[in-house]
Design a protein around this motif. Structure first.
Motif, PDB file in Angstrom:
ATOM      1  N   ASN A  88      -6.507  14.219  -0.741  1.00 37.68           N
ATOM      2  CA  ASN A  88      -5.967  12.781  -0.049  1.00 37.68           C
ATOM      3  C   ASN A  88      -6.149  13.016   1.470  1.00 37.68           C
ATOM      4  N   ARG A 118      -1.709  -3.360   3.770  1.00 37.05           N
ATOM      5  CA  ARG A 118      -2.989  -2.910   4.494  1.00 37.05           C
ATOM      6  C   ARG A 118      -3.289  -3.638   5.663  1.00 37.05           C
ATOM      7  N   ALA A 158      -7.237   4.714   4.278  1.00 37.18           N
ATOM      8  CA  ALA A 158      -6.255   3.389   4.213  1.00 37.18           C
ATOM      9  C   ALA A 158      -4.941   3.529   4.890  1.00 37.18           C
ATOM     10  N   PHE A 213       1.966   5.580  -2.760  1.00 32.76           N
ATOM     11  CA  PHE A 213       0.804   5.129  -1.829  1.00 32.76           C
ATOM     12  C   PHE A 213      -0.471   4.785  -2.914  1.00 32.76           C
ATOM     13  N   ASP A 214      -0.802   3.554  -2.748  1.00 35.15           N
ATOM     14  CA  ASP A 214      -1.677   3.094  -3.577  1.00 35.15           C
ATOM     15  C   ASP A 214      -1.309   3.310  -5.168  1.00 35.15           C
ATOM     16  N   ASP A 215       0.039   2.997  -5.462  1.00 35.56           N
ATOM     17  CA  ASP A 215       0.712   3.269  -6.731  1.00 35.56           C
ATOM     18  C   ASP A 215       0.468   4.277  -7.229  1.00 35.56           C
ATOM     19  N   LEU A 237       0.800  -1.191  -0.027  1.00 31.95           N
ATOM     20  CA  LEU A 237       0.034  -0.067  -0.040  1.00 31.95           C
ATOM     21  C   LEU A 237       0.862   1.369  -0.035  1.00 31.95           C
ATOM     22  N   SER A 268      -8.196   9.281   2.345  1.00 27.47           N
ATOM     23  CA  SER A 268      -7.534   8.167   2.509  1.00 27.47           C
ATOM     24  C   SER A 268      -6.144   8.276   3.348  1.00 27.47           C
TER      25      SER A 268
END
Lengths: 339, 347
Positions: free
Chosen positions: A87, A33, A174, A71-73, A4, A91
């Motif tokens: 963001n 995660r 996340a 972060f999250d690709d 992640l 998230s």
């Protein structure tokens, strides 16, 4: 797809009249995660600056000058400020040591809790208000329906920190970054908050970066641990591995210097002599050299890298004492790749 | 003769306290603050910061006082050195009740009674050099000439592990650990017999805490000092104390030797305090423990009966109505606790 969060070779500098000082250098780690990593270290170790760099909340004179944060690709360092703001609170969420300084004293708890949800989740005012009460109940605030109409100064420190956690979780982030969230609290309240954070992280699969100077909190909360010293990660391992087999001389010294409750009664505490070098005055070579009981000539001349020392699991150490193990791991990997 | 016995003897001789007598005796100490409100500042309530606290401190020992914020531990410390005037009760030091002394006598006694604070920075004048700050108490009390004072400063800096170079430095040039060493040195300049240490290591990093705790231990043996060590940090208190007083909401919950307290706490509050402390050992995560719910009640409206009953997992009817007395004798090595239904006894 990778983890992640991937931090690679992070370098953060602060500018001043006297020139720039490197507060964080070569910091790398991954986080999945539902996983909790503890960044542990003393003041000036760079743990908070690492967190602020990830959140994009560095003060004006601070700047990330090298490395990557994915972060999250998505590469966070390439995002514009409005995109980062979108963001944050959504998230990415953060809680701080002193909740009073991050709560607005002239807004009610309810106003502050619903703000993020109205902004990011597009809830109606009514739904957001209902959700605010639910969140307060979730984090164990009694009389939640009354508390939403109260102002922050009416709450105790423990209750304020619960409100901060509720706020951070309001948009189901996340990633949660918690910077010394229990340091200002009494020990019985700390136990309540830690238990709460653990329960919530498990339930929502939120990844957590927990920053602390307290090895007791680390032992209680972490899946994995990165020990920081003078702006660098000097050791990283699974929490059990780290406590059972600490390797870096700094980690070893830190563990011996805590006067913990299970210690031998008459044993003298071991202390690490000296203090952390100033940012502007970092020695060349290893940054721990002047305080290290095992210092060698090489440590004064060369800078050690953070390298794998274990062929079976993950245990990274930035120390020349383990160059034998590190070479063995390297050979094995090369052989594995070749065959 | 062990090191502890030597310290005790040295401390007793220095203070002129007869064998078996305490150096400091706090008796039924009470400190109430009025709460004022309204336009005419009428008293609308009372905060019971310290409410009937008693304990003895013997020469050469370290008495730890632990408890969470608002339990009255710091106020007790401040009352001992008369930074606060008690509402009632007595503080007997070297055999004399401090309340009965006139200003001149009190000034004299205070030389033997010094305090070290959590943040030495706020108690060190930032415009003065370390050398002058340390010489100040000697010169102010005319204990030494400027020349002798200078020599004493060098000697004291050496004792606390700082070189003579520090004389010329200003407080802001020092690290937290170095500042606390200066704070300790300053408290020792007038050869006190008793030091009240209020959270002396709480603001310091872990590795520096250990340095300062070890320094305090060494100074105690070398100089025959007696300590009252106030802290919320159980680990540090355990490391340095011979006996420990546990406070909650202005009252003493339990008094015991360090070994007894940690091996078998009798008061449920002590147990919850020990259980809440996160052990630096991940293998102990799943251990069974008592977790209390809720916050510490308001000291202006303390609960009836036992002040801990609102959070105690074992509270019964009697706890709500009747206040338990501290039994078992607060003196010496015996184990005292204020609980109707102490742990480790069949109900």
């Amino acid at each position: 797809m990778g983890s992640l969060l991937q931090v690679r070779g992070l370098r953060t500098e602060f500018g001043s009249d006297a020139g720039s000082a490197v507060a964080v250098d070569e910091v790398s780690f991954d986080l999945d995660r539902g996983e909790t990593i503890c960044l542990v270290g003393e003041s000036g170790s760079g743990k908070s600056v690492t967190a602020l760099s990830i959140m994009g909340l560095l003060p004006r004179n601070g700047r990330v000058t090298d490395g990557e944060i994915r972060f999250d690709d998505v590469s966070l360092l390439d995002l514009s400020e409005p995109e980062m703001r979108e963001n944050r609170g959504n998230s990415l969420a953060m809680i701080f040591q002193e909740p009073m300084t991050s709560l607005n004293p002239v807004l009610t708890i309810g106003d502050q809790l619903t703000e993020g949800m109205l902004l990011h989740l597009g809830l109606s005012r009514q739904d957001a208000a209902k959700r605010a009460v639910e969140l307060l109940e979730l984090v164990g605030v009694p009389r939640a329906e009354q508390i939403v109409r109260d102002y922050p100064h009416r709450l105790s420190g423990g209750m304020r920190q619960r409100v901060m956690i509720a706020m951070a979780l309001s948009c189901s982030p996340a990633l949660l970054v918690a910077d010394e969230p229990t340091t200002a609290l009494d020990v019985t309240i700390q136990a309540q908050i830690l238990a709460l954070m653990k329960r919530l992280a498990a339930a929502s699969q939120t990844a957590t970066i927990l920053i602390t100077h307290d090895l007791g909190v680390v032992a209680e909360m972490a899946d994995k641990v990165a020990v920081m010293y003078a702006g660098q990660v000097v050791e990283e391992a699974d929490v059990f591995e780290l406590f059972d087999h600490p390797r870096h001389p700094y980690t070893v010294g830190l563990m011996k210097s805590i006067p913990h409750l299970g210690a031998d009664d008459d044993a003298r505490l071991e202390s690490i002599p000296g203090s952390v070098p100033a940012l502007a005055n970092m020695p060349s070579g290893c940054r721990f050299q002047d305080r290290c009981p095992s210092v060698m000539d090489r440590c004064r001349a060369e800078r050690p890298d953070l390298l794998e020392t274990s062929t079976t699991g993950k245990h990274l150490v930035r120390c020349f004492l383990y160059s034998g193990e590190q070479a063995a791991v390297r050979d094995e990997t090369t052989t594995a790749v070749a065959s | 003769m062990s090191a502890t016995e030597l310290t005790t003897r040295k401390a007793r001789e220095r203070a002129g306290v007869p064998d078996g007598q305490p150096l400091l005796s706090v008796q039924d100490l009470t400190l109430h603050y009025p709460i004022r409100g309204g336009i005419v500042s009428r008293q609308t309530g009372t905060v019971r910061a310290v409410d009937g606290v008693s304990f003895d401190v013997f020469p050469g020992e370290t008495l730890g006082i632990v408890g969470e914020s608002g339990c009255g531990k710091s106020t007790t410390g401040r009352a001992i050195i008369r930074l606060e005037n008690p509402t009632s009760g007595a503080v007997v030091f070297e055999g004399r009740d401090l309340a009965g002394l006139n200003t001149r006598e009190l000034r004299r006694v205070r030389l033997d009674l010094q305090m070290v604070f959590q943040d030495p920075y706020s108690s060190l004048n930032p415009q003065k050099r370390i050398g002058d700050l340390l010489a100040e108490p000697l010169l102010a009390h005319r204990r030494a000439s400027r020349k002798v004072a200078g020599e004493r400063v060098t000697e004291m800096l050496d004792r606390v592990g700082l070189s003579a170079q520090f004389k010329g430095r200003y407080p802001h040039e020092l690290s937290g650990g170095q500042r606390q060493r200066v704070g300790i040195a300053r408290a020792l300049m007038l050869d006190p017999t008793l030091l009240v240490l209020d959270e002396p290591v709480s603001a310091l990093d872990v590795s520096i805490q250990a340095q300062v705790l070890n320094l305090l231990r060494d100074l105690q043996t070398e100089l025959g000092l007696t300590y009252v060590f106030i802290s919320h940090g159980l680990g540090a208190v355990r490391y340095i104390s011979d006996r420990i007083v546990v406070m909650y909401l202005g009252k003493v919950m339990e008094v015991a030797t360090t070994a007894d307290l940690f091996a078998g706490p009798r008061h449920p509050y002590t147990e919850t305090l020990l259980d809440a402390y996160p052990a630096p050992n991940p293998h102990q995560r799943g251990r069974e423990r008592i977790v209390v719910e809720g916050d510490v009640p308001n000291a202006a409206k303390p609960p009836s009966g036992c002040v801990f009953h609102t959070r105690c997992p074992f509270a019964r009817e009697k706890c709500r109505t009747e206040e338990p007395r501290l039994t078992g004798g607060a003196q010496g090595g015996s184990h005292a606790f204020a609980c109707h239904f102490p742990l480790g006894e069949a109900a």
